[in-house]
Design a protein around this motif. Structure first.
Motif, PDB file in Angstrom:
ATOM      1  N   MET A 250      -6.256   3.590   0.989  1.00  0.00           N
ATOM      2  CA  MET A 250      -5.210   4.414   0.505  1.00  0.00           C
ATOM      3  C   MET A 250      -5.651   5.759   0.701  1.00  0.00           C
TER       4      MET A 250
ATOM      5  N   ARG B  73       2.389   1.724  -3.467  1.00  0.00           N
ATOM      6  CA  ARG B  73       1.464   2.361  -4.297  1.00  0.00           C
ATOM      7  C   ARG B  73       1.079   3.688  -4.059  1.00  0.00           C
ATOM      8  N   LEU B  74       1.032   4.128  -2.822  1.00  0.00           N
ATOM      9  CA  LEU B  74       0.823   5.785  -2.398  1.00  0.00           C
ATOM     10  C   LEU B  74       2.004   6.479  -2.834  1.00  0.00           C
TER      11      LEU B  74
ATOM     12  N   VAL C   4       1.024  11.883   3.016  1.00  0.00           N
ATOM     13  CA  VAL C   4       0.797  10.530   3.296  1.00  0.00           C
ATOM     14  C   VAL C   4       1.886  10.063   4.442  1.00  0.00           C
TER      15      VAL C   4
ATOM     16  N   GLN D  24       0.844  -1.065  -0.061  1.00  0.00           N
ATOM     17  CA  GLN D  24       0.126  -0.003  -0.042  1.00  0.00           C
ATOM     18  C   GLN D  24       0.836   1.355  -0.058  1.00  0.00           C
TER      19      GLN D  24
ATOM     20  N   ILE E 297      -3.398   8.461  -6.621  1.00  0.00           N
ATOM     21  CA  ILE E 297      -4.186   6.875  -6.150  1.00  0.00           C
ATOM     22  C   ILE E 297      -4.951   6.521  -7.408  1.00  0.00           C
TER      23      ILE E 297
END
Lengths: 182, 182
Positions: B172, A150-151, A176, A147, B155
DNA sequence: CAACCATACGGAGACAGTCTCCGTTTAGCA
DNA sequence: TGCTAAACGGAGACTGTCTCCGTATGGTTG
């Protein structure tokens, strides 16, 4: 592999590395073959898909990914700074050539991508940093490595496509990081 | 515009909307022309760049963007849920066809993109939600609208390219929401 | 309603990139 | 030195983009 085959393979990768950097990931493969002094047939025999060539080009890069993660872990300041600095490094690592962030990030979690091994290296490096913060109890519980990849990869992709500079990217990485930390 | 020109224009847009949705943003334009029953010349005269066609296709979509933002604001629960729900909607809006999130998000902040007006609509809608939360004092100070568009767009881009489902995307978006809220 | 012409059409084809097929060449071995 | 499996490379098929220009036509004007 026959000696001439090895020579051509190496030459193609060498040329491709330079061309990808200069013209981005979309550069013409026939062009690369020409610059490497081989026919297109030879290039496509060694690298049936564009991503196979990309994978070879990135081989040397794997070590750097690891080193960078290790270095990030030696940081002495706050957890937040450690994480943000690592994110900045991570973005730099996957942004070596135009189109790279999108390729790497979207291949993440796809087990039969030709650049799978590169994604694993990336994911492992990121995992090191995440695990360390988790051990420190600094992270929220639900956070998982892919995750995070991906962020951060998403931000790198946008930055790459919009040609944003570090000054614009860092604040997004901070958001983030703040969302991930307790 | 001459009546026949208008007819062709409308037909092309109608066909393109369907084809883009079915085959993604990379669909062949000559194909679309053929399906619309016109020559490629006609298509390219009306829409010199692919993005001009995309822009026309998205025309009807602008209203929906606004409505969705307005509806998001009527939510009665917590600020966090309001924000996360809006983000989910936002991702849905820009993910109508494959490649859309990347296109829209990377055009954001580029004043001479052919889909500029669409980005503005998107940015305005997002701004509404952000402003409302700011008024409530729920947001961190440094947050700005375009940054939020990019974060969420990033995202959405990853989700689009990796074909992730809502269940994978929501967490996310929550991370980003938590990083933005006080 | 006929003639005119600006506007629009559409398809042939130039161009670029991907990728394959197959006749030719060559490295490496016996 | 001769043989053969391995590798080469380029011609060309195929796909998609985009343009040019001869042809057709909508709409206006006398």
């Amino acid at each position: 592999m026959r000696a001439d085959a090895q020579r051509n393979y190496d030459k193609i990768v060498e040329v491709a590395r330079q061309v990808f950097r200069e013209r981005g990931y979309d550069a013409s493969l026939d062009d690369i073959a020409k610059l490497a002094g081989v026919g297109p047939g030879t290039l496509y025999r060694h690298f049936p898909k564009r991503e196979n060539l990309l994978d070879a080009v990135m081989q040397s890069w794997v070590d750097k990914v690891n080193d960078t993660a290790d270095k990030a872990l030696t940081y002495e300041g706050s957890d937040r700074d450690l994480l943000v600095n690592w994110f900045v490094d991570y973005v730099g690592l996957i942004s070596q050539h135009k189109g790279g962030p999108a390729k790497l990030t979207s291949a993440m979690g796809n087990p039969d991508s030709p650049i799978m091994t590169k994604c694993q290296a990336l994911s492992r490096a990121n995992g090191k940093v995440i695990d360390r913060l988790r051990e420190d109890g600094a992270l929220r519980d639900e956070v998982d490595t892919i995750q995070v990849c991906r962020l951060v990869g998403g931000i790198a992709t946008v930055a790459d496509q919009s040609e944003l500079d570090t000054a614009a990217v860092r604040p997004m990485l901070e958001v983030v990081a703040d969302g991930l930390l307790k």
